[in-house]
Enzyme design. Structure first.
Site, short mmCIF file in Angstrom:
data_model
loop_
_atom_site.label_atom_id
_atom_site.label_comp_id
_atom_site.label_asym_id
_atom_site.label_seq_id
_atom_site.Cartn_x
_atom_site.Cartn_y
_atom_site.Cartn_z
N HIS A 70 -12.14 14.27 6.10
CA HIS A 70 -12.67 14.29 7.46
C HIS A 70 -11.91 15.23 8.38
O HIS A 70 -12.49 15.76 9.34
CB HIS A 70 -12.63 12.87 8.05
CG HIS A 70 -13.46 11.90 7.29
ND1 HIS A 70 -14.84 11.85 7.39
CD2 HIS A 70 -13.13 10.93 6.40
CE1 HIS A 70 -15.31 10.90 6.61
NE2 HIS A 70 -14.29 10.34 5.99
N ALA A 148 -14.21 1.97 8.79
CA ALA A 148 -13.91 2.66 10.05
C ALA A 148 -15.10 3.49 10.54
O ALA A 148 -14.96 4.29 11.45
CB ALA A 148 -12.70 3.56 9.87
N ARG A 235 -19.83 -13.82 -11.86
CA ARG A 235 -21.23 -14.26 -11.82
C ARG A 235 -22.11 -13.31 -11.00
O ARG A 235 -23.33 -13.39 -11.09
CB ARG A 235 -21.33 -15.68 -11.27
CG ARG A 235 -20.92 -16.74 -12.30
CD ARG A 235 -21.27 -18.14 -11.83
NE ARG A 235 -20.46 -18.55 -10.69
CZ ARG A 235 -19.26 -19.13 -10.80
NH1 ARG A 235 -18.74 -19.34 -12.01
NH2 ARG A 235 -18.58 -19.49 -9.73
N HIS A 259 -4.71 2.53 -0.67
CA HIS A 259 -6.10 2.08 -0.73
C HIS A 259 -6.42 1.28 -1.99
O HIS A 259 -7.26 0.38 -1.95
CB HIS A 259 -7.05 3.28 -0.66
CG HIS A 259 -7.30 3.79 0.71
ND1 HIS A 259 -6.37 4.53 1.42
CD2 HIS A 259 -8.38 3.66 1.52
CE1 HIS A 259 -6.87 4.84 2.60
NE2 HIS A 259 -8.09 4.31 2.69
N ASP A 282 -9.99 11.65 1.56
CA ASP A 282 -10.54 10.91 2.70
C ASP A 282 -9.63 11.12 3.92
O ASP A 282 -9.45 10.23 4.75
CB ASP A 282 -10.66 9.42 2.38
CG ASP A 282 -11.61 8.68 3.32
OD1 ASP A 282 -12.37 9.34 4.05
OD2 ASP A 282 -11.57 7.43 3.34
N LEU A 315 -8.29 -0.16 7.13
CA LEU A 315 -7.94 1.19 6.74
C LEU A 315 -8.98 2.18 7.25
O LEU A 315 -10.19 1.91 7.20
CB LEU A 315 -7.82 1.30 5.22
CG LEU A 315 -6.56 0.69 4.60
CD1 LEU A 315 -6.69 0.62 3.09
CD2 LEU A 315 -5.32 1.48 4.99
N ALA A 316 -8.51 3.31 7.75
CA ALA A 316 -9.39 4.30 8.38
C ALA A 316 -9.06 5.68 7.81
O ALA A 316 -8.38 6.49 8.44
CB ALA A 316 -9.23 4.28 9.89
N GLY A 317 -9.53 5.95 6.59
CA GLY A 317 -9.18 7.19 5.94
C GLY A 317 -7.73 7.19 5.52
O GLY A 317 -7.07 6.15 5.45
#
Length: 391
Positions: A70, A148, A235, A259, A282, A315-317
């Site tokens: 990004h 995010a 299941r 991550h 990311d 978590l945001a990138g």
């Protein structure tokens, strides 16, 4: 432009070639071989025709390709400016990446069109990595697993919106992440597949059966596997179970060791395998910068100890570079260097359908990163031309 002889390094190809030599003619690789052959070539080469590059005993590796990032160095794609993309291109080139897909986050239609136009108009820099096109991460995702992503802009899949974006981007519309259970997504996936666009499953609460149906409709790629998707239960295997059970998918991995737990990475290696695992960053605008407050699209993010999160801890990138991801796989996970580089070069090229790219092989495009033993970048070479040198 002189042709290149790159020598005195360990070549990362199908096998490691110690004290190897690579010769390029124009933008192509002409020769890959060992010490004895390299010495003969050096003895015969004219300095008026060839530039000799000494790898100084380090690695001569395939140039890295990042299909999911990004931002970096204070810029992100959602800034909506050419200058932001240029900043990203220069930053990743300094870190050994030769090509990348700047990625959106979920945004309103007007903003998505704006950044798409920026990428459509973009011309590659002499000192930057190649911009392969754009990765649309959303907006056709599930609110439950938005992570995010910007919730108010999440919407059902629309082939009419995709038609507008495709009219702007053409072949630069390379990768689209969507959730197959979202209304219209299966039709959108088929529409994209028919136009040669790689379709990815991500930010999704799909059941196992819904995920499998998505694969049948044209999804061949997985966005940051394990993150932003329904997990595995015995299941209801969910998205993760469907990914692990379906051969042939290219599965992304953010190998920052934040991550995804190393044990889960081992599961991916044993199921998806080194032939289909794709290392990505990311990365966000904070990459390469100190801890602090930044943005990701329309959200504020906070970076502490290198981990990027929303205020609620989501978590945001990441602040990962692709060379560090490769190093983590080798040193922390125990992956062979040939396999680790494959995940960051050849596999990304293949998931996008790029031919003669991503690997050191005679006839392929001459894209390399020269690294020291400590994974410091000495040079980044794109299409036979040095675009970055640490000297």
């Amino acid at each position: 432009m002189k042709h290149l002889i790159i020598t005195n390094g360990t070549i990362v190809t199908d096998n490691l070639i110690h004290k190897g030599t690579v010769v390029t003619i124009g933008d192509r690789i002409m020769f890959v071989g060992g010490e004895e052959e390299g010495e003969r070539i050096l003895a015969a080469a004219s300095p008026r025709v060839f530039q000799v590059i000494d790898a100084q005993g380090g690695l001569i590796a395939p140039g890295l390709i990042d299909v999911h990032m990004h931002g970096a160095d204070g810029a992100e794609l959602m800034d909506g400016t050419r200058e932001a993309v240029e900043t990203m291109a220069r930053f990743v080139a300094k870190n050994g990446t030769v090509a990348f897909l700047p990625s959106t986050v979920t945004a309103l239609e007007e903003k998505t069109r704006l950044v798409s136009q920026v990428v459509a108009d973009y011309q590659d820099l002499e000192d930057g990595a190649e911009v392969l096109g754009i990765h649309l991460e959303g907006p056709y995702i599930n609110e439950k697993y938005k992570g995010a992503q910007y919730g108010p802009a999440i919407r059902p899949a629309s082939t009419s919106e995709l038609e507008e974006l495709h009219a702007v981007l053409g072949e630069k519309l390379r990768l689209v992440t969507l959730a197959p259970e979202v209304p219209g997504s299966l039709e959108a996936a088929q529409w994209l597949k028919d136009r040669g666009v790689t379709v990815s499953i991500g930010h999704t609460d799909a059941t196992y059966d819904q995920a499998v149906q998505g694969f049948k409709s044209g999804i061949t790629h997985v966005t940051h596997t394990f993150n932003g998707m329904r997990g595995l239960h015995h299941r209801e295997p969910g998205v993760v179970g469907a990914v692990l059970a379906t051969p042939g998918l290219y599965a992304e991995l953010i190998a920052d060791l934040i991550h995804v737990h190393p044990g889960a990475i081992q599961v991916l290696l044993r199921t998806v395998g080194v032939e289909h695992l794709v290392l990505v960053t990311d990365s966000v605008q904070a990459t390469g910068l100190p801890d602090g407050e930044y943005v990701l699209g329309d959200n504020e993010i906070f970076v502490q100890d290198g981990a990027a999160r929303l205020a609620d801890g989501t978590l945001a990138g990441s602040t990962l570079t692709l060379k560090q991801a490769v190093r983590n796989m080798i040193e922390e996970i125990g992956v062979h260097p040939v396999d680790a580089f494959r995940m960051a070069s050849l596999n990304p090229a293949r998931t996008l359908g790029l031919e003669h790219r991503g690997w050191i092989r005679e006839g392929n495009r001459a894209d390399f990163v020269l690294l020291t033993a400590d994974f410091e970048v000495q040079k980044t070479i794109i299409a036979g031309r040095v675009v970055y040198s640490a000297e």
